[in-house]
Design a protein around this motif. Structure first.
Motif, mmCIF file in Angstrom:
data_model
loop_
_atom_site.group_PDB
_atom_site.id
_atom_site.type_symbol
_atom_site.label_atom_id
_atom_site.label_comp_id
_atom_site.label_asym_id
_atom_site.label_seq_id
_atom_site.Cartn_x
_atom_site.Cartn_y
_atom_site.Cartn_z
ATOM 1 N N ALA A 190 0.828 -1.208 0.000
ATOM 2 C CA ALA A 190 0.000 0.000 0.000
ATOM 3 C C ALA A 190 0.863 1.260 0.000
ATOM 4 O O ALA A 190 0.571 2.233 -0.708
ATOM 5 N N ILE A 191 1.933 1.246 0.776
ATOM 6 C CA ILE A 191 2.820 2.410 0.824
ATOM 7 C C ILE A 191 3.522 2.596 -0.519
ATOM 8 O O ILE A 191 3.661 3.726 -1.018
ATOM 9 N N ALA A 192 3.970 1.499 -1.138
ATOM 10 C CA ALA A 192 4.643 1.600 -2.427
ATOM 11 C C ALA A 192 3.717 2.175 -3.497
ATOM 12 O O ALA A 192 4.109 3.048 -4.283
ATOM 13 N N ALA A 193 2.463 1.708 -3.532
ATOM 14 C CA ALA A 193 1.503 2.207 -4.523
ATOM 15 C C ALA A 193 1.262 3.699 -4.336
ATOM 16 O O ALA A 193 1.243 4.469 -5.310
ATOM 17 N N GLY A 194 1.082 4.125 -3.103
ATOM 18 C CA GLY A 194 0.858 5.535 -2.835
ATOM 19 C C GLY A 194 2.060 6.394 -3.169
ATOM 20 O O GLY A 194 1.933 7.498 -3.711
ATOM 21 N N ARG A 195 3.230 5.889 -2.866
ATOM 22 C CA ARG A 195 4.459 6.650 -3.135
ATOM 23 C C ARG A 195 4.699 6.795 -4.636
ATOM 24 O O ARG A 195 5.172 7.834 -5.111
ATOM 25 N N LEU A 196 4.386 5.756 -5.397
ATOM 26 C CA LEU A 196 4.496 5.841 -6.851
ATOM 27 C C LEU A 196 3.512 6.870 -7.406
ATOM 28 O O LEU A 196 3.842 7.636 -8.318
ATOM 29 N N ALA A 197 2.305 6.881 -6.867
ATOM 30 C CA ALA A 197 1.304 7.851 -7.315
ATOM 31 C C ALA A 197 1.737 9.276 -6.998
ATOM 32 O O ALA A 197 1.366 10.218 -7.713
ATOM 33 N N LYS A 198 2.527 9.442 -5.937
ATOM 34 C CA LYS A 198 3.037 10.762 -5.592
ATOM 35 C C LYS A 198 4.024 11.283 -6.633
ATOM 36 O O LYS A 198 4.073 12.476 -6.922
ATOM 37 N N ARG A 199 4.828 10.380 -7.168
ATOM 38 C CA ARG A 199 5.999 10.790 -7.927
ATOM 39 C C ARG A 199 5.846 10.741 -9.439
ATOM 40 O O ARG A 199 6.710 11.238 -10.161
ATOM 41 N N LEU A 200 4.784 10.112 -9.930
ATOM 42 C CA LEU A 200 4.633 9.929 -11.370
ATOM 43 C C LEU A 200 3.340 10.564 -11.875
ATOM 44 O O LEU A 200 2.320 10.551 -11.188
ATOM 45 N N ARG A 201 3.385 11.088 -13.086
ATOM 46 C CA ARG A 201 2.211 11.734 -13.663
ATOM 47 C C ARG A 201 1.165 10.696 -14.067
ATOM 48 O O ARG A 201 1.497 9.662 -14.653
ATOM 49 N N ARG A 202 -0.068 11.000 -13.791
ATOM 50 C CA ARG A 202 -1.144 10.046 -14.078
ATOM 51 C C ARG A 202 -1.264 9.746 -15.558
ATOM 52 O O ARG A 202 -1.631 8.636 -15.949
ATOM 53 N N GLU A 203 -0.970 10.732 -16.404
ATOM 54 C CA GLU A 203 -1.092 10.487 -17.831
ATOM 55 C C GLU A 203 0.002 9.551 -18.359
ATOM 56 O O GLU A 203 -0.117 8.997 -19.455
ATOM 57 N N ASP A 204 1.067 9.359 -17.570
ATOM 58 C CA ASP A 204 2.187 8.534 -18.020
ATOM 59 C C ASP A 204 2.140 7.104 -17.514
ATOM 60 O O ASP A 204 2.726 6.203 -18.119
ATOM 61 N N VAL A 205 1.492 6.892 -16.368
ATOM 62 C CA VAL A 205 1.512 5.565 -15.758
ATOM 63 C C VAL A 205 0.105 5.113 -15.382
ATOM 64 O O VAL A 205 -0.771 5.931 -15.096
ATOM 65 N N ALA A 206 -0.093 3.813 -15.393
ATOM 66 C CA ALA A 206 -1.329 3.204 -14.894
ATOM 67 C C ALA A 206 -0.931 2.290 -13.738
ATOM 68 O O ALA A 206 -0.282 1.264 -13.937
ATOM 69 N N ILE A 207 -1.270 2.708 -12.524
ATOM 70 C CA ILE A 207 -0.895 1.950 -11.321
ATOM 71 C C ILE A 207 -2.104 1.157 -10.846
ATOM 72 O O ILE A 207 -3.170 1.718 -10.600
ATOM 73 N N THR A 208 -1.927 -0.154 -10.725
ATOM 74 C CA THR A 208 -2.994 -1.032 -10.242
ATOM 75 C C THR A 208 -2.527 -1.736 -8.979
ATOM 76 O O THR A 208 -1.446 -2.341 -8.955
ATOM 77 N N LEU A 209 -3.322 -1.654 -7.940
ATOM 78 C CA LEU A 209 -3.032 -2.315 -6.670
ATOM 79 C C LEU A 209 -3.966 -3.509 -6.534
ATOM 80 O O LEU A 209 -5.186 -3.359 -6.510
#
Length: 402
Positions: free
Chosen positions: A17-36
Motif C-alpha cells: 500500500a505504501i509503495a503504490a501511494g508513493r508511486l502515485a506521488k511521484r509519477l504523472r497520471r497520464e504517463d503511468v497506470a498503477i494497479t493495486l
C-alpha cells in the motif's frame, strides 16, 4: 499517443500500500497506470492481530477511501499465478480469472504463519498472521470457560504480544508460553527482566527450552517429553513467504524470498521489484532483514523511489535501511521499547512500562496513518516518464542507474 507504463503492485499490506501511494506521488497520471491488487477490500493492521483475537474492535480502513482521488486503480482479487518471462499476472475473484499485463511489477504478497512442519500444527493450532486466523482464534477464545488452558507456542515478538494480550483480556484462563530458548533471550538484561515481570504479573506460565514437537486437539508435546494441556494452541514460531514466487522463474532464496539488489530490484528479472517479507534484503552487516513492518516500510520507499527515478531518467536514490528499536506491546497497559543497533542487536537501553505502551501505540497509529494517506505531501511537480523509441514501454535510463 504513447501508451501508459503499466505498474502492478501485488499485495496491499503495509509495504504494498505504501509503495503504490508513493508511486502515485511521484509519477504523472497520464504517463503511468498503477494497479493495486489485493484479495480483501480493507487494509489489515497486521501488527494488531493479537488485539483482534481477544475481541477488540479495529478501525475499518477501506482501500476505496484510502486511494480515492490518487489515480491508483484497485483490483480485489487473489493472485493465482505469475509469468515473469511474459510479464503477466493471473488473478481470480469470485466470478472469474483474469490475466493482467505489466511493464513493472511490485511483488508485496508478504508472508503467513510457519508451522515448521510440526505434526498437528496445521490442523489443531491457531495463527494470528492474518485477519481470518485472528478471527478464528477470537471465536475459539470466546468459547473457552474459566480455568481452561491456552498455550502460545513461540517466544518471539509475536508470541510475547499474543500471550500477554490473551492473559490480560482473559485473566480467567490458564495461559502458558512455550519457548525454544529462554524467555526473551534476544533482549537486553533490562528488557528480559521487564518481560518476566509482566508475565509474572499476568500469571503466565513460561516453559523455557521447550520446542514443541506435536500438536493435538487438547495438548502440545515438547521435545523434552513434557505434555502441556491446551484447549487453544496459538502458533507464533515465525513466518513463511507466499509460495507463488517460488513457482516462477524469478530467482528466489531457500526461504522462497525473491533475491533483490539494494534498490529492491529482482536480480533475475529487472522489471520486477520485491518488498517487505517477500524480499531477501541484505541489511547492515549483510544480515538479512527480519520479516517485520519495520523492514517492510523502508523497502517500499526504496522500491517506489527507484522505479520512479528509472522511469523519469533521474538518479536512483538510496534509502538507508537500518533498525532503531523493537516495539513490543505487553497487553494494553504495558510495553517494551528495546533500542537496537543498526543490525538489530539489542543495546543496553530500553524503555518500559506505561510510557513504552503509549510509544508502541503511537508507532502503530503512525504506520496506519501513513498507509491511509498515500499521497499526502505529493510533489507539486511530477516528472514525466521517459521512453525509448525501440521499447515504448521501457524506460530509457542508462544514464540514471546508480
Amino acid at each position: 499517443m504513447q501508451q501508459q507504463h503499466r505498474i502492478i503492485v501485488l499485495g496491499a499490506g503495509y509495504s504494498g500500500a505504501i509503495a503504490a501511494g508513493r508511486l502515485a506521488k511521484r509519477l504523472r497520471r497520464e504517463d503511468v497506470a498503477i494497479t493495486l491488487v489485493n484479495a480483501e477490500p480493507d487494509f489489515v493492521e497486521r501488527v494488531r492481530m493479537h488485539q483482534l483475537a481477544v475481541g477488540q474492535e479495529l478501525t475499518p480502513r477501506p482501500f476505496s477511501e484510502m486511494f480515492a482521488g490518487t489515480g491508483v486503480a484497485l483490483k480485489y482479487a487473489k493472485v493465482t499465478g505469475i509469468d515473469a518471462d511474459r510479464r503477466t499476472v493471473t488473478v481470480t475473484d469470485a466470478e472469474s480469472a483474469e490475466e493482467l499485463g505489466y511493464d513493472t511489477l511490485v511483488y508485496a504478497l508478504g508472508s503467513g504463519w510457519n508451522t515448521q512442519g510440526v505434526p498437528g500444527a496445521d490442523e489443531h493450532a491457531h495463527e494470528i498472521a492474518d485477519r481470518s486466523g485472528a478471527l478464528r482464534l477470537r471465536e475459539r477464545l470466546a468459547a473457552l470457560t474459566a480455568g481452561q488452558p491456552v498455550v502460545v507456542v513461540g517466544g518471539g515478538l509475536t508470541g510475547l504480544e499474543a500471550a500477554t494480550e490473551i492473559a490480560e483480556a482473559r485473566p480467567d484462563l490458564d495461559v502458558a508460553l512455550a519457548a525454544r530458548g529462554e524467555l526473551a533471550d534476544w533482549l537486553s538484561p533490562k528488557g528480559r527482566k521487564h518481560v518476566r515481570k509482566v508475565f509474572d504479573g499476568l500469571g503466565i506460565t513460561v516453559h523455557e527450552h521447550s520446542a514443541v514437537t506435536e500438536v493435538t486437539p487438547d495438548r502440545v508435546t515438547a521435545s523434552d517429553g513434557a505434555s502441556l494441556p491446551s484447549a487453544a494452541t496459538v502458533w507464533t514460531t515465525g513466518f513463511a513467504v507466499h509460495p507463488i514466487a517460488e513457482a516462477t522463474t524469478l530467482e528466489v532464496s531457500g526461504t522462497g524470498q525473491i533475491v533483490v539488489d539494494a534498490t529492491m530490484r529482482s536480480l533475475s528479472h529487472p522489471d520486477v521489484y520485491a518488498i517487505g517479507d517477500a524480499a531477501l534484503v541484505a541489511g547492515p552487516g549483510d544480515k538479512p532483514l527480519r520479516m517485520s513492518c519495520a523492514s517492510g516500510v523502508p523497502t517500499a520507499w526504496q522500491a517506489a523511489d527507484a522505479i520512479a527515478a528509472r522511469l523519469t531518467g533521474t538518479k536512483v536514490p538510496k534509502t538507508p535501511i537500518r533498525y532503531f528499536n523493537q516495539c513490543i506491546s505487553l497487553g494494553r497497559k504495558e510495553g517494551l521499547i528495546q533500542y537496537v543497533t543498526a543490525d538489530d542487536s539489542a543495546k543496553n537501553a530500553a524503555l518500559t512500562g506505561r510510557l513504552a505502551a503509549v510509544y508502541k501505540e503511537l508507532v502503530c497509529k503512525g504506520a496506519a496513518w501513513g498507509v491511509a494517506h498515500p499521497t499526502l505531501g505529493a510533489p507539486a511537480r511530477r516528472r514525466p516518464v521517459v521512453r525509448s523509441e525501440q521499447h515504448p514501454r521501457v524506460t530509457a535510463v542508462a544514464n540514471a542507474e546508480a
